[in-house]
Design a protein around this motif. Structure first.
Motif, short mmCIF file in Angstrom:
data_model
loop_
_atom_site.label_atom_id
_atom_site.label_comp_id
_atom_site.label_asym_id
_atom_site.label_seq_id
_atom_site.Cartn_x
_atom_site.Cartn_y
_atom_site.Cartn_z
N GLN A 30 -88.42 17.92 -5.06
CA GLN A 30 -88.36 17.05 -3.88
C GLN A 30 -89.67 16.25 -3.82
O GLN A 30 -90.00 15.57 -4.79
N ASN A 31 -90.44 16.36 -2.73
CA ASN A 31 -91.68 15.58 -2.69
C ASN A 31 -92.92 16.40 -3.01
O ASN A 31 -94.04 15.95 -2.80
N ASP A 32 -92.69 17.62 -3.48
CA ASP A 32 -93.81 18.53 -3.78
C ASP A 32 -94.17 18.42 -5.26
O ASP A 32 -93.33 18.64 -6.13
N ARG A 33 -95.43 18.06 -5.53
CA ARG A 33 -95.84 17.82 -6.91
C ARG A 33 -97.07 18.64 -7.27
O ARG A 33 -97.89 18.95 -6.40
N ASP A 34 -97.19 19.00 -8.54
CA ASP A 34 -98.40 19.68 -8.99
C ASP A 34 -98.65 19.33 -10.46
O ASP A 34 -97.73 18.91 -11.19
N VAL A 35 -99.90 19.49 -10.85
CA VAL A 35 -100.32 19.31 -12.25
C VAL A 35 -101.30 20.43 -12.56
O VAL A 35 -102.17 20.74 -11.74
N MET A 36 -101.14 21.07 -13.71
CA MET A 36 -102.06 22.11 -14.13
C MET A 36 -102.40 21.94 -15.61
O MET A 36 -101.68 21.26 -16.35
N SER A 37 -103.49 22.53 -16.03
CA SER A 37 -103.87 22.52 -17.45
C SER A 37 -103.31 23.76 -18.13
O SER A 37 -103.16 24.80 -17.50
N ALA A 38 -103.03 23.63 -19.42
CA ALA A 38 -102.52 24.76 -20.19
C ALA A 38 -102.93 24.61 -21.65
O ALA A 38 -102.80 23.53 -22.23
N ALA A 39 -103.42 25.68 -22.22
CA ALA A 39 -103.80 25.64 -23.64
C ALA A 39 -102.69 26.21 -24.52
O ALA A 39 -102.70 25.98 -25.73
N TRP A 40 -101.76 26.93 -23.93
CA TRP A 40 -100.74 27.62 -24.72
C TRP A 40 -99.43 26.86 -24.71
O TRP A 40 -98.40 27.32 -24.21
N ALA A 41 -99.47 25.67 -25.28
CA ALA A 41 -98.28 24.83 -25.42
C ALA A 41 -98.07 24.56 -26.90
O ALA A 41 -99.04 24.46 -27.66
N CYS A 42 -96.82 24.43 -27.29
CA CYS A 42 -96.52 24.38 -28.72
C CYS A 42 -95.19 23.68 -28.95
O CYS A 42 -94.29 23.74 -28.11
N ALA A 43 -95.06 23.01 -30.08
CA ALA A 43 -93.75 22.54 -30.50
C ALA A 43 -92.91 23.76 -30.87
O ALA A 43 -93.44 24.77 -31.33
N GLN A 85 -110.38 20.25 -16.58
CA GLN A 85 -111.01 21.52 -16.18
C GLN A 85 -110.72 21.83 -14.71
O GLN A 85 -110.40 22.97 -14.36
N ALA A 86 -110.78 20.80 -13.87
CA ALA A 86 -110.53 21.01 -12.44
C ALA A 86 -109.08 21.43 -12.20
O ALA A 86 -108.80 22.37 -11.45
N LEU A 87 -108.14 20.75 -12.86
CA LEU A 87 -106.71 21.04 -12.66
C LEU A 87 -106.33 22.41 -13.22
O LEU A 87 -105.28 22.96 -12.89
N GLY A 88 -107.18 22.95 -14.09
CA GLY A 88 -106.95 24.28 -14.65
C GLY A 88 -107.71 25.38 -13.91
O GLY A 88 -107.56 26.55 -14.22
N SER A 89 -108.53 24.98 -12.98
CA SER A 89 -109.41 25.96 -12.32
C SER A 89 -108.98 26.32 -10.91
O SER A 89 -109.29 27.41 -10.43
N ILE A 90 -108.29 25.41 -10.23
CA ILE A 90 -107.85 25.73 -8.87
C ILE A 90 -106.34 25.62 -8.78
O ILE A 90 -105.71 24.92 -9.58
N THR A 93 -101.58 26.65 -4.67
CA THR A 93 -101.25 27.72 -3.73
C THR A 93 -102.37 27.88 -2.70
O THR A 93 -102.13 28.01 -1.50
N ASP A 94 -103.60 27.87 -3.19
CA ASP A 94 -104.75 28.05 -2.30
C ASP A 94 -105.29 26.72 -1.77
O ASP A 94 -105.96 26.68 -0.75
N HIS A 95 -105.02 25.65 -2.52
CA HIS A 95 -105.57 24.33 -2.18
C HIS A 95 -104.43 23.31 -2.14
O HIS A 95 -104.19 22.63 -3.14
N PRO A 96 -103.72 23.22 -1.01
CA PRO A 96 -102.56 22.32 -0.94
C PRO A 96 -102.92 20.87 -1.29
O PRO A 96 -102.05 20.12 -1.72
N GLU A 97 -104.18 20.49 -1.10
CA GLU A 97 -104.59 19.13 -1.41
C GLU A 97 -105.19 19.02 -2.81
O GLU A 97 -105.98 18.11 -3.09
N LYS A 98 -104.84 19.96 -3.69
CA LYS A 98 -105.41 20.01 -5.05
C LYS A 98 -105.42 18.65 -5.74
O LYS A 98 -106.44 18.20 -6.24
N LEU A 99 -104.26 17.99 -5.81
CA LEU A 99 -104.16 16.75 -6.59
C LEU A 99 -105.08 15.68 -6.01
O LEU A 99 -105.77 14.97 -6.78
N GLU A 100 -105.14 15.58 -4.69
CA GLU A 100 -106.01 14.60 -4.06
C GLU A 100 -107.48 14.99 -4.27
O GLU A 100 -108.31 14.14 -4.63
N ASN A 101 -107.79 16.26 -4.07
CA ASN A 101 -109.18 16.69 -4.22
C ASN A 101 -109.70 16.51 -5.65
O ASN A 101 -110.89 16.29 -5.86
N CYS A 102 -108.80 16.65 -6.61
CA CYS A 102 -109.19 16.46 -8.01
C CYS A 102 -109.13 14.98 -8.42
O CYS A 102 -109.39 14.66 -9.59
#
Lengths: 192, 192
Positions: A30-43, A85-90, A93-102
């Motif tokens: 819906q209108n809820d969005r998030d972005v996170m970092s991940a090192a364990w991605a693979c083809a 680094q920021a998107l992978g560190s917070i 869930t704890d920071h609803p404004e994560k995307l804006e704050n980053c």
């Protein structure tokens, strides 16, 4: 959307991940969005193109993927290292404004209600293949690639051109605790 | 076995793969041994340490793993690029003398009947977690790490030291068709 962004042939999608970069994972429900970092991605498969990514149960992005059934893997660049680094560190869930704050710069492709991070070198749009055992036991999410795009300044015609552009375009490869390596020089096994 | 090879704490094993290097996969069943290259290997869990690797049904190494229940992921170096390319280009199915023809230098750790490739920077010894669905549907093999070792000249105390040693120690990251990138410079997200 800048006009350097061009579609990537699905059968060549694996080449966007084959060198093992740390990725950004985006999702939207819906209108809820998030972005996170991940090192364990693979083809995972060439044709039909599939990918895998490990997403811890504590991540907010995972919950959005479980609800919406879609996610994006993006290949960020050295210029974006602080954002990665920021998107992978917070967590949202704890920071609803994560995307804006980053200060996460987002855009959308037409046809997809998914948040894309501006300035990445590649975007892989995936439909989740639901696999409860893998998701619950291994935190492993498998996606079928439905579209892929790359910035043609650094990836075109199925090949990376890291050696032709400035260092800020290089992929970054996380080891631990904010310590990364950038990708290095091209080496041809047939010529060395 | 050279005395630079030192055990790696299991909880730090993921750091051997986190930067996404192309790996060598070894296996042995009775006296039958094989080694192949693979780009789709990934850490899967921190504790207990687990890894995943995609192994096509056509590979001989896969058959040995299915029979024996054990495999090794190794991180090869730039110095070994021709060996990595050769071990990923021909199959023991068609070339029973593959390992000899590729001049594959092998050694063994005491306690493990598994062929290790000399000159790598790290060795991750895994017990297969049998998952028929993943193996059949996705060619995906999951292993629990039972021991890990690294050459302390390039990995020690849980950290890579690529920047302190000569380029020949660098990890290599395959894109396609024998075209690789070596790993580049260290970048600290907390300092840039």
């Amino acid at each position: 959307m800048n006009n350097h962004i061009q579609p990537v042939e699905l059968a060549k999608t694996y080449r966007l991940l084959n060198h093992g970069p740390t990725v950004l994972v985006s999702a939207q429900h819906q209108n809820d969005r998030d972005v996170m970092s991940a090192a364990w991605a693979c083809a995972l498969e060439l044709v039909p193109a599939k990918v895998s990514v490990v997403l811890d149960k504590s991540t907010y992005t995972r919950k959005l993927i479980e609800k919406s059934g879609y996610f994006v893997l993006q290949v960020p660049t050295l210029k974006q290292i602080k954002l990665v680094q920021a998107l992978g560190s917070i967590s949202k869930t704890d920071h609803p404004e994560k995307l804006e704050n980053c200060h996460t710069p987002l855009f959308q492709f037409a046809d997809y209600d998914l948040p894309m991070v501006e300035g990445c070198s590649a975007w892989i749009i995936c439909e989740l293949i639901p696999e409860p055992h893998n998701q619950l036991t291994h935190d492993l999410f498998i996606g079928k690639v439905i579209a892929a795009y790359a910035d043609s300044r650094v990836f075109r015609d199925g090949h990376w051109y890291y050696h032709e552009v400035s260092d800020e375009w290089k992929s970054i490869h996380h080891v631990a605790g904010g310590h990364y390596y950038s990708i290095g020089d091209p080496v041809d096994a047939n010529k060395t």
